[in-house]
Design an enzyme around this catalytic site. Sequence first.
Site, PDB file in Angstrom:
ATOM      1  N   SER B 160      54.471  41.635  24.301  1.00 62.05           N
ATOM      2  CA  SER B 160      55.828  40.787  24.435  1.00 62.05           C
ATOM      3  C   SER B 160      55.965  40.139  25.881  1.00 62.05           C
ATOM      4  O   SER B 160      54.977  39.620  26.469  1.00 62.05           O
ATOM      5  CB  SER B 160      56.965  41.541  24.260  1.00 62.05           C
ATOM      6  OG  SER B 160      58.127  40.748  23.822  1.00 62.05           O
ATOM      7  N   ARG B 230      72.143  43.732  23.239  1.00 61.87           N
ATOM      8  CA  ARG B 230      71.092  44.622  22.838  1.00 61.87           C
ATOM      9  C   ARG B 230      70.863  44.577  21.332  1.00 61.87           C
ATOM     10  O   ARG B 230      69.818  44.458  20.618  1.00 61.87           O
ATOM     11  CB  ARG B 230      71.175  45.890  23.254  1.00 61.87           C
ATOM     12  CG  ARG B 230      70.183  47.119  22.686  1.00 61.87           C
ATOM     13  CD  ARG B 230      68.899  46.613  23.044  1.00 61.87           C
ATOM     14  NE  ARG B 230      67.845  48.006  23.045  1.00 61.87           N
ATOM     15  CZ  ARG B 230      66.655  47.710  23.335  1.00 61.87           C
ATOM     16  NH1 ARG B 230      66.067  46.593  23.551  1.00 61.87           N
ATOM     17  NH2 ARG B 230      65.883  48.886  22.927  1.00 61.87           N
ATOM     18  N   ASP B 326      56.030  39.664  12.557  1.00 61.83           N
ATOM     19  CA  ASP B 326      56.694  39.345  13.880  1.00 61.83           C
ATOM     20  C   ASP B 326      57.144  37.784  13.969  1.00 61.83           C
ATOM     21  O   ASP B 326      56.408  36.826  14.112  1.00 61.83           O
ATOM     22  CB  ASP B 326      55.602  39.747  15.103  1.00 61.83           C
ATOM     23  CG  ASP B 326      56.139  39.227  16.462  1.00 61.83           C
ATOM     24  OD1 ASP B 326      57.248  38.749  16.516  1.00 61.83           O
ATOM     25  OD2 ASP B 326      55.660  39.574  17.559  1.00 61.83           O
ATOM     26  N   HIS B 359      58.406  42.514  15.314  1.00 61.60           N
ATOM     27  CA  HIS B 359      57.786  42.491  16.880  1.00 61.60           C
ATOM     28  C   HIS B 359      57.475  43.980  17.365  1.00 61.60           C
ATOM     29  O   HIS B 359      56.634  44.023  18.237  1.00 61.60           O
ATOM     30  CB  HIS B 359      58.811  41.655  17.576  1.00 61.60           C
ATOM     31  CG  HIS B 359      58.418  41.630  18.893  1.00 61.60           C
ATOM     32  ND1 HIS B 359      57.130  40.790  19.374  1.00 61.60           N
ATOM     33  CD2 HIS B 359      59.069  41.962  19.922  1.00 61.60           C
ATOM     34  CE1 HIS B 359      57.268  40.867  20.636  1.00 61.60           C
ATOM     35  NE2 HIS B 359      58.357  41.301  21.392  1.00 61.60           N
ATOM     36  N   ASP B 360      58.495  44.962  17.055  1.00 62.90           N
ATOM     37  CA  ASP B 360      58.346  46.209  17.721  1.00 62.90           C
ATOM     38  C   ASP B 360      56.970  46.829  17.091  1.00 62.90           C
ATOM     39  O   ASP B 360      56.777  47.868  17.695  1.00 62.90           O
ATOM     40  CB  ASP B 360      59.420  46.966  17.056  1.00 62.90           C
ATOM     41  CG  ASP B 360      60.400  47.041  18.088  1.00 62.90           C
ATOM     42  OD1 ASP B 360      60.413  46.525  19.178  1.00 62.90           O
ATOM     43  OD2 ASP B 360      61.625  47.788  17.879  1.00 62.90           O
TER      44      ASP B 360
END
Lengths: 215, 388
Positions: B160, B230, B326, B359-360
């Site tokens: 990222s 967040r 992602d 993405h994580d």
Amino acid sequence: MATQLQSIGAHPRANIRVDLQVIAGMIPPGSRVLDIGCGDGELLDYLVHFRQVDGRGMEISQAGVNNCVAHGLSVIQGDADTDLKDYPSDAFDYVILSQTLQATYDPREVLRQLVRIGKRAIVSFPNFGAWHVRLKLLWSGKMPVTDSYDVAWYETPNIHLCTIDDFAELCADVGIAIERGMVLDAGGRPRALRAPGFLANLLGEQGLFVLTRTG
Amino acid sequence: MTNSSPGLSAASPLLPGKRLVIPADDPLPLDNGGTLGPVTIAYQTYGRLDERRANAVLVCHALTGDQYVAETHPITGKPGWWETLVGPGRVLDTDRFFIICANVVGGCMGTTGPKEIDPATGQPYGLSFPVITIGDMVRAQKHLIDSLGIDSLFCVVGGSMGGMQVLQWAAAYPDKVFAAMPIATAARHSAQNIAFHEVGRQAIMADPDWRGGAYLTEGTRPGRGLSVARMAAHITYLSETALHRKFGRNLQDREALSYGFDAEFQVESYLRHQGSTFIERFDANSYLYITRAMDYFDLARDFGGQLAHAFRGSKARFCVVSFTSDWLFPTSESRALVHALNAAAANVSFVEIPTDKGHDAFLLDEPELFKVLGGFVEGCAERRGLKR
């Protein structure tokens, strides 16, 4: 020949397919090489470990790519039809297209790209002009299914089949010089026939050509 | 100290680890034309630098990451954020490599950022902190690497925003990077990603406790705004499939709908939890600055609009990795990067890892990822002449 790089990956493969050995034998040690359609990296692995080439690979199947990279090879997921245009001219000493040309969408453009990005291109393909292929079509009246063409017409990835004479004609049409031509038998061994030529087109199981730009 | 946790204190004297100070009389040049100094860089190292100083690996952290890559976090008590990859016997084996991870400039874990004290005023920087870039972060890391006596890094790796730093390293210091692993990243931040970041920043700024950025001097904390930022961001780190698999439409602690606005669904409860734990460890102004740095990232712009020029003549070996699910840094971004690397005739590997974790995934236990990175690192280590 053992090298300091031999221990990369789990097991460098010394025993590769005969036709791949023939190709490997054409490449001087230390060359910059791109293997297009490198599959699981059999030839590339051999070239890197036993011919000390600076080797890169391109492969359309993601599983093949991931295996190659996990083996320490520099390989990207890519398609010969679309991803060769990114490379600068003369980026490689040799560009290899082994048993892949017949599966490309635009073989003419692919060939042009090969001799642009490589000083030399090595291209091999199954010969649709081989005598037993001709006979099968003649006698059965159906699309031949053989060792080289082992998939039925409606699901084959081989969408642009050609004979050795077809291939030579296309090279001439687009201004690509054949520096060296040979045919291989069903076992992948070279046959002592001049290619292109009538007998080569009749008896060769595979065509194997070294190409360069003209002019 | 009246603050309940060190993460939210004005300065961070309690955080463990190593420090490098770039002095005020030789300050860090910034991309905005100004300078910053003194700059404290908080960093951690693992393993031992070998005699040739050839085995150093720089790990670059993502937006909300920090230098505690492979150890228990001093504030949250959770395992290091990349212990799956970094540690004894791992792909980045701490018995074999010298691993360095530094908190980025603008961060809030000990490196100089908006919550630290500006020596000129004796007050926290707040919004007087300069807007920094990925280039500034990497320039600060270069100071650190120089101070450690490392001439060339064996590997620079990150996911990222960490991947952006990897690319910046390769472009800015091509002779200093032997291998580069940009993971789940892009050579420029997309319009959609800038848009998500703007939502987060507006959430923070809309919180009355943000106080125009001066909350530290005014004794408030914009926890609600930061928490919403967040929560919104966290959705982008996952995938629809993963959310559905994990939560579906399941209800939280109840059998039936209650016709109210409590966290009725598990997914709501989960997001609220993500928000409330995040504010315990992260500074709101840091969030503004670091998201801005990502928004500004456009490597091609620095090279006449041609991304390939960023990598011209690069001797580094690249391993570009993306994940199928992602959508924040989709495979198309990695592919554009690979095309540019090809155009520069760089040595590049590119893999897309099949996963539904979004993405994580780069932070999670993905065996295929470790297999690929392991092979790549092994090949590079052999070529670098590093012992097993």
